[in-house]
Design a protein around this motif. Structure first.
Motif, PDB file in Angstrom:
ATOM      1  N   CYS A   1      36.253  37.405  41.654  1.00 13.44           N
ATOM      2  CA  CYS A   1      37.945  37.609  40.682  1.00 13.44           C
ATOM      3  C   CYS A   1      38.271  37.263  42.452  1.00 13.44           C
ATOM      4  O   CYS A   1      40.086  37.153  42.441  1.00 13.44           O
ATOM      5  CB  CYS A   1      38.699  38.763  40.040  1.00 13.44           C
ATOM      6  SG  CYS A   1      37.670  40.240  41.581  1.00 13.44           S
ATOM      7  N   ASP A   2      37.921  37.423  44.067  1.00 10.76           N
ATOM      8  CA  ASP A   2      39.101  37.553  44.716  1.00 10.76           C
ATOM      9  C   ASP A   2      38.767  36.013  45.810  1.00 10.76           C
ATOM     10  O   ASP A   2      39.037  36.096  46.302  1.00 10.76           O
ATOM     11  CB  ASP A   2      38.025  38.493  45.876  1.00 10.76           C
ATOM     12  CG  ASP A   2      38.349  40.003  44.814  1.00 10.76           C
ATOM     13  OD1 ASP A   2      40.047  40.082  44.209  1.00 10.76           O
ATOM     14  OD2 ASP A   2      37.146  40.937  45.768  1.00 10.76           O
TER      15      ASP A   2
ATOM     16  N   ASP B   1      43.165  31.343  37.873  1.00  4.44           N
ATOM     17  CA  ASP B   1      43.624  30.810  39.344  1.00  4.44           C
ATOM     18  C   ASP B   1      44.838  29.799  38.755  1.00  4.44           C
ATOM     19  O   ASP B   1      46.025  30.203  39.649  1.00  4.44           O
ATOM     20  CB  ASP B   1      43.010  30.717  40.330  1.00  4.44           C
ATOM     21  CG  ASP B   1      43.858  30.447  41.227  1.00  4.44           C
ATOM     22  OD1 ASP B   1      44.303  30.975  41.968  1.00  4.44           O
ATOM     23  OD2 ASP B   1      43.413  29.440  41.841  1.00  4.44           O
TER      24      ASP B   1
ATOM     25  N   GLY C   1      47.428  30.782  36.580  1.00  3.47           N
ATOM     26  CA  GLY C   1      48.737  31.644  36.750  1.00  3.47           C
ATOM     27  C   GLY C   1      48.623  32.640  36.442  1.00  3.47           C
ATOM     28  O   GLY C   1      49.496  33.591  35.673  1.00  3.47           O
ATOM     29  N   LEU C   2      47.354  33.230  35.807  1.00  5.37           N
ATOM     30  CA  LEU C   2      46.902  34.411  35.395  1.00  5.37           C
ATOM     31  C   LEU C   2      45.970  35.355  35.908  1.00  5.37           C
ATOM     32  O   LEU C   2      45.108  36.380  35.292  1.00  5.37           O
ATOM     33  CB  LEU C   2      46.410  33.511  34.086  1.00  5.37           C
ATOM     34  CG  LEU C   2      46.710  32.998  33.034  1.00  5.37           C
ATOM     35  CD1 LEU C   2      45.792  32.242  31.837  1.00  5.37           C
ATOM     36  CD2 LEU C   2      48.532  33.618  32.424  1.00  5.37           C
ATOM     37  N   LYS C   3      45.686  35.561  36.731  1.00 10.06           N
ATOM     38  CA  LYS C   3      44.683  36.228  37.759  1.00 10.06           C
ATOM     39  C   LYS C   3      45.106  38.000  37.305  1.00 10.06           C
ATOM     40  O   LYS C   3      43.892  38.289  37.143  1.00 10.06           O
ATOM     41  CB  LYS C   3      44.681  36.246  39.425  1.00 10.06           C
ATOM     42  CG  LYS C   3      44.263  34.438  39.584  1.00 10.06           C
ATOM     43  CD  LYS C   3      44.596  34.608  40.685  1.00 10.06           C
ATOM     44  CE  LYS C   3      42.974  35.362  42.021  1.00 10.06           C
ATOM     45  NZ  LYS C   3      43.200  34.658  43.584  1.00 10.06           N
ATOM     46  N   ASP C   4      47.183  38.096  37.120  1.00 14.80           N
ATOM     47  CA  ASP C   4      46.887  39.134  37.295  1.00 14.80           C
ATOM     48  C   ASP C   4      46.560  39.839  35.844  1.00 14.80           C
ATOM     49  O   ASP C   4      46.641  40.826  35.558  1.00 14.80           O
ATOM     50  CB  ASP C   4      48.839  39.308  37.003  1.00 14.80           C
ATOM     51  CG  ASP C   4      49.831  38.999  37.974  1.00 14.80           C
ATOM     52  OD1 ASP C   4      48.759  39.496  39.797  1.00 14.80           O
ATOM     53  OD2 ASP C   4      50.741  38.674  38.343  1.00 14.80           O
ATOM     54  N   LEU C   5      45.299  38.932  35.014  1.00 10.53           N
ATOM     55  CA  LEU C   5      45.440  39.758  33.976  1.00 10.53           C
ATOM     56  C   LEU C   5      43.983  40.672  33.708  1.00 10.53           C
ATOM     57  O   LEU C   5      43.980  41.361  33.417  1.00 10.53           O
ATOM     58  CB  LEU C   5      44.950  38.218  32.608  1.00 10.53           C
ATOM     59  CG  LEU C   5      45.903  37.471  31.939  1.00 10.53           C
ATOM     60  CD1 LEU C   5      45.627  36.373  31.118  1.00 10.53           C
ATOM     61  CD2 LEU C   5      46.910  38.597  31.008  1.00 10.53           C
TER      62      LEU C   5
ATOM     63  N   ALA D   1      44.138  42.335  36.307  1.00  7.66           N
ATOM     64  CA  ALA D   1      44.398  44.198  37.672  1.00  7.66           C
ATOM     65  C   ALA D   1      44.034  45.522  36.856  1.00  7.66           C
ATOM     66  O   ALA D   1      43.481  46.274  37.027  1.00  7.66           O
ATOM     67  CB  ALA D   1      46.276  43.990  37.501  1.00  7.66           C
TER      68      ALA D   1
ATOM     69  N   ARG E   1      40.359  45.500  36.538  1.00  8.93           N
ATOM     70  CA  ARG E   1      40.253  46.323  38.614  1.00  8.93           C
ATOM     71  C   ARG E   1      40.467  47.816  38.709  1.00  8.93           C
ATOM     72  O   ARG E   1      39.823  48.240  39.129  1.00  8.93           O
ATOM     73  CB  ARG E   1      41.311  45.326  39.108  1.00  8.93           C
ATOM     74  CG  ARG E   1      41.006  43.929  39.473  1.00  8.93           C
ATOM     75  CD  ARG E   1      42.017  43.533  40.169  1.00  8.93           C
ATOM     76  NE  ARG E   1      41.753  42.085  41.258  1.00  8.93           N
ATOM     77  CZ  ARG E   1      40.812  41.333  42.168  1.00  8.93           C
ATOM     78  NH1 ARG E   1      40.449  42.707  42.809  1.00  8.93           N
ATOM     79  NH2 ARG E   1      40.756  40.653  42.188  1.00  8.93           N
TER      80      ARG E   1
END
Length: 71
Positions: free
Chosen positions: A25-26, A56, A59-63, A65, A68
């Motif tokens: 994810c990073d 990525d 723009g959906l990386k916030d899903l 969070a 994490r």
């Protein structure tokens, strides 16, 4: 894709290459884009990289969070 695949993105580390040991994810977007151009590796790691690239790129990386925060 299965729901547990998103969990795997926040707990699976890259097993090889320039970003070895970094959580999938990073991984930087340009590294994921390189795999998209050159070809994803076979197996589960390739599937996870492809999924992370899609998140990525769109723009959906916030899903990820909430997942994490559970770690």
């Amino acid at each position: 894709m299965q729901p547990e695949d998103l969990e795997k993105l926040v707990r699976t580390r890259m097993p090889f290459g320039k970003h070895k040991d970094m959580l999938i994810c990073d991984l930087p977007g340009n590294y994921l884009a390189w795999f998209a151009r050159e070809g994803f590796p076979a197996g589960e790691i390739g599937q996870l990289l492809q999924l992370m690239h899609e998140l990525d790129h769109n723009g959906l990386k916030d899903l990820l969070a909430p997942l994490r925060m559970q770690r």
